[in-house]
Design a protein around this motif. Structure first.
Motif, PDB file in Angstrom:
ATOM      1  N   ALA A 110     112.299  30.056 -26.699  1.00 23.74           N
ATOM      2  CA  ALA A 110     111.231  29.297 -27.342  1.00 23.74           C
ATOM      3  C   ALA A 110     109.878  29.957 -27.136  1.00 23.74           C
ATOM      4  O   ALA A 110     108.961  29.775 -27.942  1.00 23.74           O
ATOM      5  N   THR A 111     109.743  30.753 -26.073  1.00 21.47           N
ATOM      6  CA  THR A 111     108.481  31.448 -25.843  1.00 21.47           C
ATOM      7  C   THR A 111     108.188  32.447 -26.961  1.00 21.47           C
ATOM      8  O   THR A 111     107.030  32.761 -27.228  1.00 21.47           O
ATOM      9  N   LEU A 113     108.746  31.900 -30.101  1.00 22.88           N
ATOM     10  CA  LEU A 113     108.104  31.114 -31.150  1.00 22.88           C
ATOM     11  C   LEU A 113     106.644  30.841 -30.799  1.00 22.88           C
ATOM     12  O   LEU A 113     105.763  30.965 -31.652  1.00 22.88           O
ATOM     13  N   VAL A 114     106.395  30.465 -29.550  1.00 22.52           N
ATOM     14  CA  VAL A 114     105.017  30.234 -29.109  1.00 22.52           C
ATOM     15  C   VAL A 114     104.186  31.483 -29.355  1.00 22.52           C
ATOM     16  O   VAL A 114     103.082  31.426 -29.915  1.00 22.52           O
ATOM     17  N   ALA A 141     108.330  24.958 -30.550  1.00 18.99           N
ATOM     18  CA  ALA A 141     107.385  25.654 -29.680  1.00 18.99           C
ATOM     19  C   ALA A 141     106.495  24.662 -28.941  1.00 18.99           C
ATOM     20  O   ALA A 141     106.210  24.824 -27.742  1.00 18.99           O
ATOM     21  N   TYR A 144     108.292  23.008 -26.052  1.00 19.73           N
ATOM     22  CA  TYR A 144     108.381  23.923 -24.906  1.00 19.73           C
ATOM     23  C   TYR A 144     107.055  23.961 -24.147  1.00 19.73           C
ATOM     24  O   TYR A 144     107.036  23.860 -22.909  1.00 19.73           O
ATOM     25  N   GLN A 145     105.953  24.105 -24.857  1.00 17.38           N
ATOM     26  CA  GLN A 145     104.654  24.182 -24.199  1.00 17.38           C
ATOM     27  C   GLN A 145     104.352  22.925 -23.391  1.00 17.38           C
ATOM     28  O   GLN A 145     103.746  22.992 -22.323  1.00 17.38           O
TER      29      GLN A 145
END
Length: 214
Positions: A110-111, A113-114, A141, A144-145
């Motif tokens: 997912a990082t 995507l961030v 994203a 996840y953040q």
């Protein structure tokens, strides 16, 4: 059968790289020096960082962190210096060369995507380019953040005390005064990027945006 994260995330990352290349192809020489949303980095620096992270591998990342004394900022600066060519066109050509890579530091996918969404806006917003991002993946994203501490690049602390609601995709998080806005704007905010008060609505919009800016 639930798709593996790699089968859904990497195509999106590659699409975002491709779209950014198309946008940057049209830049005038002076625009490369525009200050990005990343403190102390211009547009060219952010692109060099994206080249660097696209080349990162799990083992290579560990070696680099040891060399940097486990200082993320120092490692990032070294990566930018390594990949930033004198001519922005050469840096862009290198980004084009790594477009389809699927290597990554030792972090959840997912990082990626961030990285793609936030750094895409770090570049686009200051030079006046807009993009419609895939909202479902932006929400991934964002989730996840919001569960990751600021110390390791997340935004959990930024969101504490607010109820964040996306206006363009099914997403709600937290409790407190409501802050509503597009998922990409919420993602930028909890990634520590300044957003305009007018991009948000709800009783918590003004104090939330001011808190991010401070």
């Amino acid at each position: 059968m639930t798709p593996r994260p790699s089968s859904t995330i990497w195509p999106v990352v590659h699409d975002e790289r491709r779209a950014l290349i198309q946008d940057l192809d049209a830049l005038q020489p002076q625009q490369w020096q525009t200050a990005s949303l990343c403190p102390d980095w211009d547009v060219h620096d952010v692109l060099a960082h994206l080249v660097d992270t696209a080349k990162a591998t799990r083992l290579g990342f560990v070696r680099r962190m040891v060399a940097a004394g486990f200082d993320f900022d120092r490692d990032n600066a070294a990566g930018v210096a390594r990949e930033r060519a004198e001519d922005p066109g050469r840096t862009l050509a290198e980004f084009r060369a790594v477009l389809t890579r699927t290597s990554s530091p030792p972090a959840p996918l997912a990082t990626r995507l961030v990285e793609a969404f936030v750094h895409g806006e770090d570049i686009r917003r200051p030079i006046g380019i807009s993009r419609d991002y895939p909202t479902a993946h932006v929400a991934t994203a964002l989730r996840y953040q919001l569960k990751t501490t600021v110390k390791i690049g997340g935004g959990k602390e930024y969101a504490e005390g607010w109820r964040l609601v996306a206006s363009d995709v099914a997403f709600e998080h937290g409790a407190g005064q409501e802050v509503r806005g597009p998922a990409i704007v919420l993602l930028l905010a909890v990634s520590g990027r300044p957003v305009e008060v007018g991009e948000l609505t709800g009783p918590g919009a003004v104090p939330f945006a001011q808190r991010i800016r401070s």
